[in-house]
Design a protein around this motif. Structure first.
Motif, mmCIF file in Angstrom:
data_model
loop_
_atom_site.group_PDB
_atom_site.id
_atom_site.type_symbol
_atom_site.label_atom_id
_atom_site.label_comp_id
_atom_site.label_asym_id
_atom_site.label_seq_id
_atom_site.Cartn_x
_atom_site.Cartn_y
_atom_site.Cartn_z
ATOM 1 N N LEU A 55 0.805 -1.217 0.000
ATOM 2 C CA LEU A 55 0.000 0.000 0.000
ATOM 3 C C LEU A 55 0.849 1.283 0.000
ATOM 4 C CD1 LEU A 55 -2.989 0.516 -0.193
ATOM 5 C CD2 LEU A 55 -3.075 0.762 2.286
ATOM 6 N N PRO A 56 1.985 1.342 0.738
ATOM 7 C CA PRO A 56 2.827 2.552 0.645
ATOM 8 C C PRO A 56 3.320 2.811 -0.777
ATOM 9 C CG PRO A 56 3.429 1.276 2.578
ATOM 10 C CD PRO A 56 2.485 0.424 1.785
ATOM 11 N N LEU A 57 3.621 1.732 -1.522
ATOM 12 C CA LEU A 57 4.061 1.886 -2.909
ATOM 13 C C LEU A 57 2.915 2.400 -3.781
ATOM 14 C CD1 LEU A 57 6.145 1.557 -5.155
ATOM 15 C CD2 LEU A 57 5.466 -0.853 -5.347
ATOM 16 N N VAL A 58 1.711 1.888 -3.545
ATOM 17 C CA VAL A 58 0.535 2.344 -4.296
ATOM 18 C C VAL A 58 0.302 3.832 -4.042
ATOM 19 C CG1 VAL A 58 -1.961 2.103 -4.573
ATOM 20 C CG2 VAL A 58 -0.545 0.069 -4.256
ATOM 21 N N PHE A 59 0.392 4.229 -2.779
ATOM 22 C CA PHE A 59 0.200 5.632 -2.418
ATOM 23 C C PHE A 59 1.252 6.516 -3.080
ATOM 24 C CE2 PHE A 59 1.299 9.193 0.394
ATOM 25 C CZ PHE A 59 0.086 9.845 0.463
ATOM 26 N N SER A 60 2.504 6.109 -2.989
ATOM 27 C CA SER A 60 3.595 6.895 -3.565
ATOM 28 C C SER A 60 3.449 7.030 -5.074
ATOM 29 C CB SER A 60 4.946 6.249 -3.230
ATOM 30 O OG SER A 60 5.130 6.157 -1.840
ATOM 31 N N ALA A 61 3.078 5.928 -5.743
ATOM 32 C CA ALA A 61 2.915 5.962 -7.191
ATOM 33 C C ALA A 61 1.767 6.880 -7.594
ATOM 34 C CB ALA A 61 2.672 4.547 -7.723
ATOM 35 N N SER A 62 0.681 6.841 -6.832
ATOM 36 C CA SER A 62 -0.480 7.697 -7.140
ATOM 37 C C SER A 62 -0.127 9.173 -6.996
ATOM 38 C CB SER A 62 -1.650 7.350 -6.215
ATOM 39 O OG SER A 62 -2.053 6.010 -6.370
ATOM 40 N N VAL A 63 0.524 9.506 -5.890
ATOM 41 C CA VAL A 63 0.893 10.907 -5.650
ATOM 42 C C VAL A 63 1.909 11.385 -6.687
ATOM 43 C CG1 VAL A 63 1.955 12.510 -4.018
ATOM 44 C CG2 VAL A 63 0.393 10.751 -3.188
ATOM 45 N N LEU A 64 2.908 10.549 -6.978
ATOM 46 C CA LEU A 64 3.931 10.920 -7.957
ATOM 47 C C LEU A 64 3.317 11.139 -9.337
ATOM 48 C CD1 LEU A 64 6.888 11.376 -8.669
ATOM 49 C CD2 LEU A 64 7.127 8.902 -9.031
ATOM 50 N N ALA A 65 2.380 10.269 -9.718
ATOM 51 C CA ALA A 65 1.716 10.414 -11.017
ATOM 52 C C ALA A 65 0.921 11.721 -11.075
ATOM 53 C CB ALA A 65 0.800 9.220 -11.260
ATOM 54 N N GLY A 66 0.203 12.034 -9.990
ATOM 55 C CA GLY A 66 -0.535 13.291 -9.947
ATOM 56 C C GLY A 66 0.390 14.494 -10.042
ATOM 57 N N MET A 67 1.537 14.423 -9.373
ATOM 58 C CA MET A 67 2.507 15.517 -9.417
ATOM 59 C C MET A 67 3.091 15.680 -10.820
ATOM 60 S SD MET A 67 4.458 15.113 -5.735
ATOM 61 C CE MET A 67 5.306 16.697 -5.890
ATOM 62 N N LEU A 68 3.309 14.579 -11.502
ATOM 63 C CA LEU A 68 3.814 14.653 -12.880
ATOM 64 C C LEU A 68 2.787 15.314 -13.798
ATOM 65 C CD1 LEU A 68 5.565 11.174 -13.281
ATOM 66 C CD2 LEU A 68 6.664 13.417 -13.139
ATOM 67 N N ALA A 69 1.503 15.015 -13.564
ATOM 68 C CA ALA A 69 0.444 15.647 -14.359
ATOM 69 C C ALA A 69 0.433 17.153 -14.121
ATOM 70 C CB ALA A 69 -0.912 15.040 -14.001
#
Length: 294
Positions: A55-69
């Motif tokens: 779950l920490p990896l899922v959270f990090s990936a989601s936030v990072l993807a949003g930041m890239l957008a």
């Protein structure tokens, strides 16, 4: 329990409202990217959980993807000199294809036995109360973080660049860089809402972000109106006002549903509510002045 569910949903959307607060009120940037970054956070969450990611990896990936957008929108706006509204629309449109390819189909349900963030806190037997408690903790941490951020040197630079870009540049602030980072942070917050909502509702949908900007805008303006009426001046209280606005907005919609309004009219009702909220400062002279962060 019906209205507690509405409050819980308002807390889940609070992160998205905080992201819109950053882009709209700090930078005066109407960021339509939110429709895509919210969905992006949700689809990555669904795919990651179903793939068995921690779950920490899922959270990090989601936030990072949003930041890239958000970074993409900022770069298009600052480097290519494209209108802020059009920049967000371009990235939002592109994200539809990205989200669809990540998801693999239009809708992806989560398996019932999958671990999610709400299974970490099981102090209460009722899932609604448990979800409310979990989201209260998460949103509390986010509110403290954003309040602290806006008081740092970087946060002051953000506020200066949003208030008066010429003055900020005269003090040696790289306003374009600050705006790009600020939009990245805003869309990271928006992606967190997608992360939370997918785990609450148990599925991700390619159209889950349609019209989400309107909901966020309405909640932000409600929060600011409440803050102005209550005389809130401190940053933390203003942030809490935005969170309260998200809850109030969901409660109003829930009350409309409980009153028997046809769900087919909900989008129209939402637009009318937002229109009324936006018009309140014009109707009440004391609220017509621009709200400033202290």
């Amino acid at each position: 329990m019906f209205y507690l569910s509405a409050i819980t949903l308002g807390l889940a959307f609070a992160s998205m409202c905080l992201g819109i607060f950053i882009s709209l009120r700090i930078f005066n940037f109407p960021d339509i990217t939110a429709d895509g970054s919210y969905t992006l956070g949700g689809v990555i969450t669904a795919v990651g959980i179903m793939a068995g990611w921690p779950l920490p990896l899922v959270f990090s990936a989601s936030v990072l993807a949003g930041m890239l957008a958000g970074t993409a929108t900022g770069l298009i706006h600052t480097r290519l000199k494209i209108n802020s509204l059009l920049s967000g629309i371009l990235v939002m449109t592109a994200l539809y294809s990205v989200n669809l390819n990540i998801l693999g189909r239009s809708n992806l349900p989560l398996a019932l036995d999958t671990e999610n963030i709400f299974s970490y806190f099981t102090l209460f037997s009722t899932s609604t109360i448990n979800n409310f408690f979990t989201l209260t903790l998460i949103v509390g941490v986010l509110a403290i973080f954003i309040s602290w951020l806006l008081k740092t040197d970087f946060g002051l630079s953000m506020r200066a660049a949003g208030n008066n870009i010429k003055m900020a540049r005269s003090f040696g602030i790289n306003a374009n860089f600050i705006k790009i980072i600020g939009l990245a942070i805003a869309n990271g917050f928006i992606a967190i809402s997608g992360f939370l909502i997918v785990q609450m509702q148990g599925f991700a949908d390619i159209n889950m972000g349609v019209g989400i900007v309107i909901l966020g805008l309405g909640a932000v303006i409600i929060g600011e109106t409440v803050s102005e009426l209550a005389g809130f001046k401190k940053i933390f209280l203003r942030v809490c006002g935005v969170i309260l606005g998200s809850i109030i907005f969901r409660l109003v919609l829930s009350f409309a549903i409980s009153a028997g309004i046809n769900p087919n009219w909900m989008k129209l009702l939402t637009a009318l509510i937002v229109l009324l909220i936006i018009g309140i400062p014009s109707l009440i002279p004391s609220l017509s002045k621009k709200i400033k962060l202290e």
